[in-house]
Design a protein around this motif. Structure first.
Motif, PDB file in Angstrom:
ATOM      1  N   ARG A  42       0.804  -1.217   0.000  1.00  0.00           N
ATOM      2  CA  ARG A  42       0.000   0.000   0.000  1.00  0.00           C
ATOM      3  C   ARG A  42       0.837   1.268   0.000  1.00  0.00           C
ATOM      4  O   ARG A  42       0.297   2.359   0.076  1.00  0.00           O
ATOM      5  N   TYR A  43       2.137   1.111  -0.058  1.00  0.00           N
ATOM      6  CA  TYR A  43       3.026   2.254   0.032  1.00  0.00           C
ATOM      7  C   TYR A  43       3.695   2.538  -1.311  1.00  0.00           C
ATOM      8  O   TYR A  43       4.219   1.637  -1.959  1.00  0.00           O
ATOM      9  N   ALA A  44       3.703   3.806  -1.696  1.00  0.00           N
ATOM     10  CA  ALA A  44       4.611   4.235  -2.752  1.00  0.00           C
ATOM     11  C   ALA A  44       6.010   4.277  -2.147  1.00  0.00           C
ATOM     12  O   ALA A  44       6.174   4.556  -0.965  1.00  0.00           O
ATOM     13  N   MET A  45       7.009   3.978  -2.963  1.00  0.00           N
ATOM     14  CA  MET A  45       8.374   3.911  -2.465  1.00  0.00           C
ATOM     15  C   MET A  45       9.262   4.860  -3.253  1.00  0.00           C
ATOM     16  O   MET A  45       9.091   5.040  -4.457  1.00  0.00           O
ATOM     17  N   GLY A  46      10.211   5.431  -2.555  1.00  0.00           N
ATOM     18  CA  GLY A  46      11.120   6.358  -3.214  1.00  0.00           C
ATOM     19  C   GLY A  46      12.555   6.144  -2.790  1.00  0.00           C
ATOM     20  O   GLY A  46      12.829   5.543  -1.750  1.00  0.00           O
ATOM     21  N   TRP A  47      13.466   6.617  -3.625  1.00  0.00           N
ATOM     22  CA  TRP A  47      14.884   6.659  -3.310  1.00  0.00           C
ATOM     23  C   TRP A  47      15.338   8.120  -3.338  1.00  0.00           C
ATOM     24  O   TRP A  47      14.984   8.871  -4.262  1.00  0.00           O
ATOM     25  N   ALA A  52      14.316   8.686  -7.394  1.00  0.00           N
ATOM     26  CA  ALA A  52      13.330   7.902  -8.135  1.00  0.00           C
ATOM     27  C   ALA A  52      12.201   7.489  -7.204  1.00  0.00           C
ATOM     28  O   ALA A  52      12.389   7.427  -5.983  1.00  0.00           O
ATOM     29  N   ALA A  53      11.043   7.205  -7.785  1.00  0.00           N
ATOM     30  CA  ALA A  53       9.908   6.751  -6.993  1.00  0.00           C
ATOM     31  C   ALA A  53       9.042   5.826  -7.826  1.00  0.00           C
ATOM     32  O   ALA A  53       9.050   5.892  -9.059  1.00  0.00           O
ATOM     33  N   ILE A  54       8.288   4.979  -7.123  1.00  0.00           N
ATOM     34  CA  ILE A  54       7.433   4.009  -7.796  1.00  0.00           C
ATOM     35  C   ILE A  54       6.122   3.907  -7.048  1.00  0.00           C
ATOM     36  O   ILE A  54       6.090   3.954  -5.821  1.00  0.00           O
ATOM     37  N   SER A  55       5.034   3.786  -7.783  1.00  0.00           N
ATOM     38  CA  SER A  55       3.711   3.681  -7.181  1.00  0.00           C
ATOM     39  C   SER A  55       3.550   2.338  -6.477  1.00  0.00           C
ATOM     40  O   SER A  55       4.303   1.406  -6.704  1.00  0.00           O
ATOM     41  N   TRP A  56       2.524   2.248  -5.624  1.00  0.00           N
ATOM     42  CA  TRP A  56       2.368   1.035  -4.825  1.00  0.00           C
ATOM     43  C   TRP A  56       2.027  -0.171  -5.677  1.00  0.00           C
ATOM     44  O   TRP A  56       2.318  -1.301  -5.302  1.00  0.00           O
ATOM     45  N   ARG A  57       1.470   0.047  -6.851  1.00  0.00           N
ATOM     46  CA  ARG A  57       1.224  -1.069  -7.754  1.00  0.00           C
ATOM     47  C   ARG A  57       2.390  -1.296  -8.723  1.00  0.00           C
ATOM     48  O   ARG A  57       2.400  -2.282  -9.458  1.00  0.00           O
TER      49      ARG A  57
END
Length: 123
Positions: free
Chosen positions: A30-35, A48-53
């Motif tokens: 359920r979390y978006a993740m980022g660097w 960079a970031a990526i959506s939870w899906r």
């Protein structure tokens, strides 16, 4: 959510590294993740970031075309593949988690942070 980043190291310019960030605790999916990264004497900046899906990814202009963010929900892990590394990529890299809609690119919108992993690129 607890985040544990690893995979940093020393590499020559033009080389590659893959960072990993393992999450534990609440539902990772359920979390978006980022660097983000922080070089000595500089502000922490978005990488960079990526959506939870995993369907949406975003990159800083400085890494676009060289870095790739991905996630494995089954393993509760997000990755940052870094190719064609440059000395200016040298920094401590942090992973972060954002609970909710959207995929933030600003550090203030992230709720949880990992401890950071050092990446050093020699010229």
């Amino acid at each position: 959510v607890q985040l544990q980043a690893c995979g940093g190291g020393l590499v020559q310019a033009g080389g590659s590294l893959r960072l990993s960030c393992a999450a534990s605790g609440r539902t990772f999916s359920r979390y978006a993740m980022g660097w983000f990264r922080q070089a000595p004497g500089k502000e922490r900046e978005f990488v960079a970031a990526i959506s939870w899906r995993g369907g949406n990814t975003y990159y800083a202009d400085s890494v676009k075309g060289r870095f790739t963010i991905s996630r494995d929900v089954a393993k509760n892990t997000v990755y940052l593949q870094m190719n064609s590394l440059k000395p200016e990529d040298t920094a401590v890299y942090y992973c972060a988690a954002h609970y909710g809609l959207g995929v933030p690119t600003t550090r203030s919108e992230y709720d949880y942070w990992g401890q950071g992993t050092q990446v050093t690129v020699s010229s």
